[in-house]
Design a protein around this motif. Structure first.
Motif, PDB file in Angstrom:
ATOM      1  N   SER A   8       0.976  -0.693  -5.577  1.00  0.00           N
ATOM      2  CA  SER A   8       0.306  -1.157  -6.790  1.00  0.00           C
ATOM      3  C   SER A   8       0.469  -2.643  -7.070  1.00  0.00           C
ATOM      4  O   SER A   8       0.905  -3.040  -8.149  1.00  0.00           O
ATOM      5  CB  SER A   8       0.805  -0.361  -8.008  1.00  0.00           C
ATOM      6  N   PRO A   9       0.121  -3.505  -6.123  1.00  0.00           N
ATOM      7  CA  PRO A   9       0.125  -4.935  -6.461  1.00  0.00           C
ATOM      8  C   PRO A   9      -0.919  -5.196  -7.532  1.00  0.00           C
ATOM      9  O   PRO A   9      -1.893  -4.440  -7.670  1.00  0.00           O
ATOM     10  CB  PRO A   9      -0.272  -5.616  -5.143  1.00  0.00           C
ATOM     11  N   PRO A  10      -0.752  -6.242  -8.330  1.00  0.00           N
ATOM     12  CA  PRO A  10      -1.820  -6.591  -9.269  1.00  0.00           C
ATOM     13  C   PRO A  10      -3.060  -7.026  -8.506  1.00  0.00           C
ATOM     14  O   PRO A  10      -2.997  -7.353  -7.310  1.00  0.00           O
ATOM     15  CB  PRO A  10      -1.218  -7.747 -10.073  1.00  0.00           C
ATOM     16  N   GLY A  11      -4.195  -7.011  -9.177  1.00  0.00           N
ATOM     17  CA  GLY A  11      -5.430  -7.432  -8.535  1.00  0.00           C
ATOM     18  C   GLY A  11      -5.363  -8.866  -8.056  1.00  0.00           C
ATOM     19  O   GLY A  11      -4.566  -9.677  -8.562  1.00  0.00           O
ATOM     20  N   PRO A  12      -6.188  -9.214  -7.082  1.00  0.00           N
ATOM     21  CA  PRO A  12      -6.120 -10.560  -6.483  1.00  0.00           C
ATOM     22  C   PRO A  12      -6.395 -11.686  -7.465  1.00  0.00           C
ATOM     23  O   PRO A  12      -5.971 -12.815  -7.223  1.00  0.00           O
ATOM     24  CB  PRO A  12      -7.171 -10.503  -5.372  1.00  0.00           C
ATOM     25  N   ASP A  13      -7.066 -11.400  -8.564  1.00  0.00           N
ATOM     26  CA  ASP A  13      -7.364 -12.436  -9.562  1.00  0.00           C
ATOM     27  C   ASP A  13      -6.579 -12.246 -10.862  1.00  0.00           C
ATOM     28  O   ASP A  13      -6.839 -12.933 -11.844  1.00  0.00           O
ATOM     29  CB  ASP A  13      -8.868 -12.450  -9.881  1.00  0.00           C
ATOM     30  N   TYR A  20      -4.472  -2.730 -13.602  1.00  0.00           N
ATOM     31  CA  TYR A  20      -4.240  -4.048 -13.014  1.00  0.00           C
ATOM     32  C   TYR A  20      -4.897  -4.212 -11.640  1.00  0.00           C
ATOM     33  O   TYR A  20      -4.967  -5.332 -11.131  1.00  0.00           O
ATOM     34  CB  TYR A  20      -2.736  -4.312 -12.881  1.00  0.00           C
ATOM     35  N   LEU A  21      -5.326  -3.109 -11.042  1.00  0.00           N
ATOM     36  CA  LEU A  21      -5.946  -3.163  -9.719  1.00  0.00           C
ATOM     37  C   LEU A  21      -6.969  -2.046  -9.601  1.00  0.00           C
ATOM     38  O   LEU A  21      -6.604  -0.864  -9.566  1.00  0.00           O
ATOM     39  CB  LEU A  21      -4.894  -3.015  -8.611  1.00  0.00           C
ATOM     40  N   SER A  22      -8.235  -2.401  -9.528  1.00  0.00           N
ATOM     41  CA  SER A  22      -9.275  -1.385  -9.356  1.00  0.00           C
ATOM     42  C   SER A  22      -9.230  -0.847  -7.931  1.00  0.00           C
ATOM     43  O   SER A  22      -8.729  -1.500  -7.007  1.00  0.00           O
ATOM     44  CB  SER A  22     -10.649  -1.989  -9.641  1.00  0.00           C
ATOM     45  N   VAL A  23      -9.773   0.344  -7.738  1.00  0.00           N
ATOM     46  CA  VAL A  23      -9.843   0.917  -6.397  1.00  0.00           C
ATOM     47  C   VAL A  23     -10.701   0.025  -5.502  1.00  0.00           C
ATOM     48  O   VAL A  23     -10.391  -0.179  -4.316  1.00  0.00           O
ATOM     49  CB  VAL A  23     -10.387   2.358  -6.448  1.00  0.00           C
ATOM     50  N   ILE A  34      -2.031   2.625  -3.688  1.00  0.00           N
ATOM     51  CA  ILE A  34      -2.510   2.338  -5.040  1.00  0.00           C
ATOM     52  C   ILE A  34      -2.880   3.646  -5.727  1.00  0.00           C
ATOM     53  O   ILE A  34      -3.016   4.690  -5.077  1.00  0.00           O
ATOM     54  CB  ILE A  34      -3.723   1.386  -5.030  1.00  0.00           C
ATOM     55  N   GLY A  35      -3.061   3.583  -7.043  1.00  0.00           N
ATOM     56  CA  GLY A  35      -3.508   4.735  -7.807  1.00  0.00           C
ATOM     57  C   GLY A  35      -4.844   4.445  -8.464  1.00  0.00           C
ATOM     58  O   GLY A  35      -5.092   3.326  -8.914  1.00  0.00           O
ATOM     59  N   SER A  36      -5.702   5.446  -8.508  1.00  0.00           N
ATOM     60  CA  SER A  36      -6.942   5.256  -9.251  1.00  0.00           C
ATOM     61  C   SER A  36      -6.623   5.177 -10.743  1.00  0.00           C
ATOM     62  O   SER A  36      -5.669   5.787 -11.227  1.00  0.00           O
ATOM     63  CB  SER A  36      -7.915   6.404  -8.971  1.00  0.00           C
ATOM     64  N   GLY A  37      -7.409   4.384 -11.461  1.00  0.00           N
ATOM     65  CA  GLY A  37      -7.168   4.194 -12.882  1.00  0.00           C
ATOM     66  C   GLY A  37      -6.125   3.150 -13.200  1.00  0.00           C
ATOM     67  O   GLY A  37      -5.708   3.014 -14.354  1.00  0.00           O
ATOM     68  N   ASP A  38      -5.686   2.389 -12.196  1.00  0.00           N
ATOM     69  CA  ASP A  38      -4.708   1.320 -12.428  1.00  0.00           C
ATOM     70  C   ASP A  38      -5.377   0.209 -13.246  1.00  0.00           C
ATOM     71  O   ASP A  38      -6.381  -0.365 -12.814  1.00  0.00           O
ATOM     72  CB  ASP A  38      -4.222   0.765 -11.086  1.00  0.00           C
TER      73      ASP A  38
END
Length: 209
Positions: A98-103, A139-142, A133-137
């Protein structure tokens, strides 16, 4: 084997899967550490990198080195990989959870995010790397997770309704991550499954607490 767990923004509370994993590994006499990164609520890249690299350098060369990093800890590993130029202690296996999204940006996170996305650097830093990753995160979309996996050229597991794969999402006990840590077993399935025993077989009991 030596296992290094890298927490994210805000640390890993007492019910977090990293704390649970640390306890399960201790029961099996596996060397494991979860170092407290400095000022965890106000991460600074240089200070966090210094601790990570000091811990990596302290691992005996003959030990198998396994790293499991969560959230901003995963972002920290990507910074580490992109800036070592092959000079640091190489990990055998790495799990980026679950890294945060790239932006993604946060005013209290200085330098850790955004992070570099460099597939070649990742291979210099570890023998193998896997993304979970998990869906519904929030901080990070699928979609961004798939982009990240494709760009880094790593395999990825998507856990349905896993969200940020943290305590709020119920992770917690997570037998699949224990199995991966001990044996490299994949995929990283949901948390509601049997826990492996010392020899890698199922314990035959579900752990839902």
């Amino acid at each position: 084997m030596h296992v290094l767990l890298v927490h994210g923004f805000g640390g890993s509370g007492p019910w977090h899967w990293q704390q649970w994993l640390s306890g399960r590994l201790a029961e099996r006499d596996v060397s494991c550490e979860l170092p407290a990164l400095p000022d965890q609520d106000h991460p600074e890249l240089d200070r966090w990198l210094a601790v990570l690299r000091a811990r990596l350098d302290s691992v005996p060369a003959e030990d198998e080195l396994v790293v499991a990093a969560h959230s901003c800890g995963a972002a920290l590993w990507l910074h580490h990989a992109a800036t070592i130029a092959g000079r640091a202690r190489r990990a055998d296996r790495v799990l980026l959870v679950s890294p945060p999204g790239p932006d993604w940006r946060h005013p209290d996170v200085r330098g850790v995010a955004p992070y570099p996305v460099d597939a070649h650097a990742l291979r210099r830093a570890a023998g193998s790397t896997r993304l979970v990753i998990g869906s519904g995160d929030p901080y990070l979309s699928v979609q961004d997770g798939h982009w990240l996996a494709e760009t880094l050229r790593v395999e990825m597991d998507v856990l349905p309704d896993g969200e940020h794969l943290n305590t709020d999402a119920g992770y917690g006990p997570w037998p699949a991550v224990l199995r991966w840590t001990l044996h490299g077993s994949t995929p990283l399935a949901d948390r509601f499954e049997t826990e492996p025993n010392t020899f890698g077989a199922s314990s035959g009991a579900f752990r839902l607490v």
